[in-house]
Design a protein around this motif. Structure first.
Motif, short mmCIF file in Angstrom:
data_model
loop_
_atom_site.label_atom_id
_atom_site.label_comp_id
_atom_site.label_asym_id
_atom_site.label_seq_id
_atom_site.Cartn_x
_atom_site.Cartn_y
_atom_site.Cartn_z
N ARG A 41 19.25 35.07 51.66
CA ARG A 41 17.77 35.39 52.15
C ARG A 41 16.72 34.71 51.08
O ARG A 41 15.63 34.30 51.47
CB ARG A 41 17.46 36.90 52.53
CG ARG A 41 18.32 37.21 53.89
CD ARG A 41 17.44 38.31 54.70
NE ARG A 41 18.13 38.82 55.76
CZ ARG A 41 18.96 39.83 55.78
NH1 ARG A 41 18.65 40.68 54.95
NH2 ARG A 41 19.60 40.37 57.02
N GLU A 42 16.77 35.27 49.79
CA GLU A 42 15.92 34.76 48.75
C GLU A 42 15.85 33.49 48.61
O GLU A 42 14.78 32.83 48.47
CB GLU A 42 16.11 35.72 47.62
CG GLU A 42 14.96 35.70 46.65
CD GLU A 42 15.63 36.26 45.21
OE1 GLU A 42 16.43 36.98 45.01
OE2 GLU A 42 14.69 36.10 44.26
N GLY A 55 16.59 31.11 50.88
CA GLY A 55 15.91 30.83 52.34
C GLY A 55 15.95 29.32 52.62
O GLY A 55 15.84 29.30 53.70
N ASP A 56 16.29 28.65 51.77
CA ASP A 56 16.28 27.07 52.12
C ASP A 56 17.33 26.31 51.32
O ASP A 56 17.15 26.67 50.04
CB ASP A 56 14.76 26.49 51.90
CG ASP A 56 14.99 25.06 52.72
OD1 ASP A 56 15.69 24.34 52.49
OD2 ASP A 56 13.87 24.91 53.53
N LEU A 86 21.75 31.10 57.13
CA LEU A 86 22.11 31.74 56.08
C LEU A 86 23.54 30.89 55.73
O LEU A 86 24.22 30.86 54.53
CB LEU A 86 22.29 33.15 56.42
CG LEU A 86 21.07 34.00 56.27
CD1 LEU A 86 21.49 35.42 56.49
CD2 LEU A 86 20.34 33.50 54.85
#
Ligand code: CMC
Length: 431
Positions: free
Chosen positions: A278-279, A281-282, A338
């Motif tokens: 998640r951190e 993110g990309d 994810l």
């Protein structure tokens, strides 16, 4: 001729000979039980990187080849052809059950899934935002206050009943921790459902409407439980054995194991992987995080990567990656940002010199979080799921230890580097 190893103390020129013991497979071990008595020295091995702590017949890992065997059976065969109950029976009893034994074992476990009604009071003592692992440690430890009839660890029947109680109640305990966090009523397990089904049912059903457990998701959950069932003498299992070596009751020992599992270097990694993805993110940000993981000045590590024993691909991670695709397909999740990040991260890391040289591969926790999240299980529950699956392994190992005639209380020694004896200073004279 029996193999031996000779140890020479260069300061005195004395030599000492130690027997080498061979298992059925895997590296030999030097039997140093008489080392201290003979040499007046201890061995020093923080983190136990070279120390065998016990003899065991349950699980074998060849970390270089990426092999995991339970009672001799490869994890791939068990995950493909068995349900969790069969693997539980195998770990506990040494052999796979026949059809009749399987039915009886499943029934015996099913009959112990309910928790004492007074546990409602235990749950309500926790804050609603308590971490499920905090609740698990407390509630599992508290079981010993409820089952006085099975606490004699020298009695095989007591050991069997408390093992069954722990295995059976663990999914209910974990699911109720989740229900409590939501403020929803606790759901009682159903005797017509299997182990993984009951867990999903007690997690997601409400009294307001019928809830059908998706059979594909139940099968995936069952397989995930198999993949986490046991893993030889890891930190939490060794904790269970060490706690049990003093004669502590099994409920207290398993609570100790849950506490050890909680850490991010061990079972807490599955939650940490999801937080990391998640951190990130990309996918574009992956190189930045890979760079951080490699930096000596940054404590950041790629969670879900690396293992003390596996210096090759963790065989559980492969099965987990496949299960992940199946679950996402069943849930018709076409785009999982994810999963995209995880797959790209794996690809980049596996081609990177740092990870190649240190033999860092994805471990069991790398893909499990994505599956759990797709199933609607919150990240805080991931390690609780690991704990409920590992309970069977912990118990099999605890029972093996209690039944081992060589078993002694675990008592490591130390290299003392503190102050030597000095004169006591009374309070009024201290500066
Ligand atoms: N990312 C970046 N570098 C790493 C990683 C990682 N995930 N894991 C190890 N390293 C490096 C580490 O910095 C060290 O480098 P150097 O030799 O330059 O100091 C080297 O690799 C060896 O690492 P270590 O910490 O000495 O190895 P260990 O056997 O003590 O630790 C581990 C094993 C699993 C704790 C570690 O790999 C780690 O922290 N991984 C991330 C957490 C994780 O995914 N844990 C789940 C383990 S599998 C499930 C379970 O059994 O609980």
């Amino acid at each position: 001729m029996a193999k031996t190893v000779t140890f020479k103390d260069d300061s005195t020129g004395k030599t000492f000979k130690y027997p080498v013991l061979s298992g059925t497979t895997g590296p030999d071990v030097v039997d140093i039980r008489k080392f201290y008595a003979e040499t007046d020295m201890f061995t020093y091995d923080p983190g136990y990187t070279s120390t065998g702590s016990c003899e065991s017949k349950i699980t074998y890992i060849d970390g270089d080849k990426g092999v995991l065997l339970h009672r001799g059976y490869p994890i791939e065969d068990l995950a493909e052809n068995c349900n969790f109950a069969e693997v539980q029976y195998l770990l506990l009893n040494g052999e796979l059950p026949n059809a009749k034994e399987k039915v009886k074992f499943e029934r015996d476990i099913t009959l112990h899934t309910m928790l004492h009604e007074q546990f409602h009071n235990f749950y309500s003592g926790f804050r609603r935002d308590a971490h499920p692992m905090a609740i698990m440690c407390g509630v599992v430890g508290a079981l010993s206050a409820f089952y006085h009839d099975s606490l004699d660890i020298t009695n095989p029947e007591h050991r069997r009943i408390s093992s069954y109680r722990l295995i059976a109640k663990m999914p209910t305990i974990a699911a109720w921790a989740y229900k409590y966090s939501l403020g929803q009523p606790f759901i009682y397990p159903r005797n017509d459902l299997g182990y993984a089904e009951n867990f999903l049912y007690t997690m997601f059903a409400t009294p307001c409407e019928d809830y059908e457990v998706n059979p594909i998701l139940a099968k995936a959950m069952d397989r995930i439980l198999i993949l986490h069932a046991d893993h030889e003498q890891n930190a939490s299992t060794s904790t269970v054995r060490l706690a049990g070596s003093s004669g502590a009751n099994p409920f207290a020992c398993i609570a100790a194991g849950i506490a050890s599992l909680w850490g991010p270097a061990h079972g807490g990694a599955n939650e940490a992987v999801l937080n990391m993805l998640r951190e990130i993110g990309d996918v574009k940000r992956i190189p930045e995080f890979v760079k951080r993981a490699k930096s000596k000045d940054d404590s950041f590590r790629l969670m879900g990567f690396g293992h003390r024993v596996y210096k090759n691909y963790d065989p559980r991670a492969r099965i987990m990656a496949r299960t992940c695709s199946e679950v996402l397909k069943e849930l018709k999740i076409k785009n999982s940002p994810l999963l995209d990040i995880a797959m790209e991260l794996e690809r980049i890391a596996l081609e990177d010199e740092y990870f190649i040289e240190k033999k860092l591969y994805p471990n069991v926790d790398f893909y499990s979080g994505i599956i759990f999240e797709a199933m609607g299980i919150p990240a805080s529950m991931f390690t609780a799921l690991f704990a409920l699956a590992r309970t069977t392994g912990w118990i099999a190992q605890w029972r093996e230890m209690i039944e081992d005639p060589q078993q002694k209380i675990g008592r490591p020694r130390q290299l003392y580097t503190g102050k030597t004896k000095r004169k006591f200073v009374p309070l009024k004279s201290r500066k």
